[in-house]
Design a protein around this motif. Structure first.
Motif, short mmCIF file in Angstrom:
data_model
loop_
_atom_site.label_atom_id
_atom_site.label_comp_id
_atom_site.label_asym_id
_atom_site.label_seq_id
_atom_site.Cartn_x
_atom_site.Cartn_y
_atom_site.Cartn_z
N MET A 111 0.82 -1.19 0.00
CA MET A 111 0.00 0.00 0.00
C MET A 111 0.86 1.26 0.00
O MET A 111 0.54 2.23 -0.64
N LYS A 112 1.96 1.20 0.76
CA LYS A 112 2.86 2.34 0.85
C LYS A 112 3.46 2.65 -0.54
O LYS A 112 3.61 3.81 -0.90
N LYS A 113 3.78 1.60 -1.29
CA LYS A 113 4.34 1.77 -2.63
C LYS A 113 3.35 2.48 -3.54
O LYS A 113 3.71 3.40 -4.28
N TYR A 114 2.07 2.10 -3.45
CA TYR A 114 1.05 2.72 -4.29
C TYR A 114 0.82 4.18 -3.93
O TYR A 114 0.62 5.02 -4.81
N LEU A 115 0.85 4.49 -2.64
CA LEU A 115 0.70 5.88 -2.23
C LEU A 115 1.87 6.74 -2.71
O LEU A 115 1.68 7.88 -3.13
N LYS A 116 3.06 6.18 -2.68
CA LYS A 116 4.24 6.89 -3.16
C LYS A 116 4.12 7.14 -4.67
O LYS A 116 4.39 8.25 -5.15
N ILE A 117 3.69 6.13 -5.40
CA ILE A 117 3.51 6.27 -6.86
C ILE A 117 2.42 7.29 -7.15
O ILE A 117 2.57 8.14 -8.03
N TYR A 118 1.34 7.24 -6.38
CA TYR A 118 0.24 8.18 -6.59
C TYR A 118 0.68 9.61 -6.30
O TYR A 118 0.28 10.54 -6.99
N ALA A 119 1.53 9.80 -5.29
CA ALA A 119 2.06 11.14 -4.99
C ALA A 119 2.89 11.66 -6.16
O ALA A 119 2.80 12.84 -6.53
N ILE A 120 3.66 10.79 -6.78
CA ILE A 120 4.44 11.19 -7.95
C ILE A 120 3.52 11.56 -9.11
O ILE A 120 3.75 12.56 -9.81
N GLY B 96 -1.92 -0.31 -28.63
CA GLY B 96 -0.95 -1.32 -28.20
C GLY B 96 -0.15 -0.92 -26.98
O GLY B 96 0.84 -1.57 -26.64
N LYS B 97 -0.56 0.16 -26.29
CA LYS B 97 0.18 0.60 -25.10
C LYS B 97 -0.14 -0.25 -23.87
O LYS B 97 0.58 -0.19 -22.88
N LEU B 98 -1.20 -1.03 -23.95
CA LEU B 98 -1.58 -1.86 -22.80
C LEU B 98 -0.49 -2.87 -22.46
O LEU B 98 -0.29 -3.21 -21.31
N ASP B 99 0.24 -3.33 -23.47
CA ASP B 99 1.33 -4.29 -23.23
C ASP B 99 2.36 -3.72 -22.27
O ASP B 99 2.89 -4.43 -21.41
N THR B 100 2.65 -2.42 -22.40
CA THR B 100 3.61 -1.77 -21.50
C THR B 100 3.11 -1.80 -20.07
O THR B 100 3.88 -2.03 -19.14
N TYR B 101 1.80 -1.57 -19.89
CA TYR B 101 1.24 -1.58 -18.54
C TYR B 101 1.19 -2.99 -17.97
O TYR B 101 1.34 -3.18 -16.77
N LEU B 102 0.96 -3.98 -18.82
CA LEU B 102 0.86 -5.35 -18.35
C LEU B 102 2.18 -5.89 -17.81
O LEU B 102 2.20 -6.72 -16.91
N ILE B 103 3.31 -5.42 -18.36
CA ILE B 103 4.60 -5.92 -17.90
C ILE B 103 5.21 -5.07 -16.78
O ILE B 103 6.29 -5.36 -16.30
N SER B 104 4.50 -4.02 -16.37
CA SER B 104 4.98 -3.17 -15.27
C SER B 104 4.90 -3.92 -13.95
O SER B 104 4.01 -4.76 -13.76
N PRO B 105 5.81 -3.61 -13.03
CA PRO B 105 5.81 -4.32 -11.74
C PRO B 105 4.77 -3.78 -10.75
O PRO B 105 4.98 -3.83 -9.55
N ILE B 106 3.69 -3.28 -11.26
CA ILE B 106 2.63 -2.72 -10.42
C ILE B 106 1.30 -3.22 -10.97
O ILE B 106 1.21 -3.63 -12.13
N ASN B 107 0.28 -3.18 -10.15
CA ASN B 107 -1.04 -3.64 -10.56
C ASN B 107 -1.48 -2.89 -11.82
O ASN B 107 -1.50 -1.67 -11.85
#
Length: 173
Positions: free
Chosen positions: A1-10, A94-105
């Motif tokens: 959860m902390k990781k997601y909040l940090k990403i959301y702040a960015i 075709g940008k969805l592929d980039t999101y699918l391989i990201s280390p985040i939900n």
């Protein structure tokens, strides 16, 4: 959860810097929102000049309903709307592929990558209007009913987001 909040702040910092480039657009957007609210209130004010109650709702209650509805819409706009509109483009380009391989939900990334900071002024305006309505008229709000309103607004936000996601699944076809 902390990781997601940090990403959301960015993501919020990026959105603020993006909006800073278009200040005049943000101001015009806010003025347009104020005009919309003004016309909406004038419309119902005119309607209530001819009647005291509309289907059991008094004038202050209708105004409260308008403010709560538009406030919840602005929260949806702030967090999700722009991202929801872009899901079909992400899929077809075709940008969805980039999101699918990201280390985040993937769903988190797709629905929260842009924050509409234009809505902040609208949310502030709506909150001031809500505070004014609550202080002017006696609606009998208690702490419990206020917390219930917040829970219902969050639930409504989740339902609206889920609905948009369900509709966007048609983009895969």
């Amino acid at each position: 959860m902390k990781k997601y909040l940090k990403i959301y702040a960015i993501l919020i910092k990026n959105a603020v810097s993006r909006e800073a480039q278009f200040r005049a657009d943000s101001i015009m957007n806010w003025i347009t929102h104020l005009l919309f609210l003004g016309f909406l209130f004038v419309l119902f004010d005119i309607l209530f000049k001819f009647t005291k109650v509309i289907d059991g709702w008094s004038k202050p209650e209708v105004f409260l309903l308008i403010v709560i509805f538009t406030l919840s819409q602005q929260f949806f706009h702030f967090f999700f709307r722009d991202n929801m509109w872009e899901i079909p483009d992400i899929i077809t380009d075709g940008k969805l592929d980039t999101y699918l391989i990201s280390p985040i939900n993937t769903i988190f990334l797709v629905i929260s990558r842009q924050v509409a900071t234009k809505s902040v002024m609208r949310i502030i305006t709506q909150s001031i209007l809500l505070a004014w309505l609550l202080s002017t008229y006696d609606f009998g709000f208690t702490l419990t009913s206020s917390l219930g309103l917040i829970v219902l607004m969050i639930a409504g936000l989740a339902i609206q987001t889920a609905f948009y996601l369900i509709i966007n699944t048609l983009s895969f076809w």
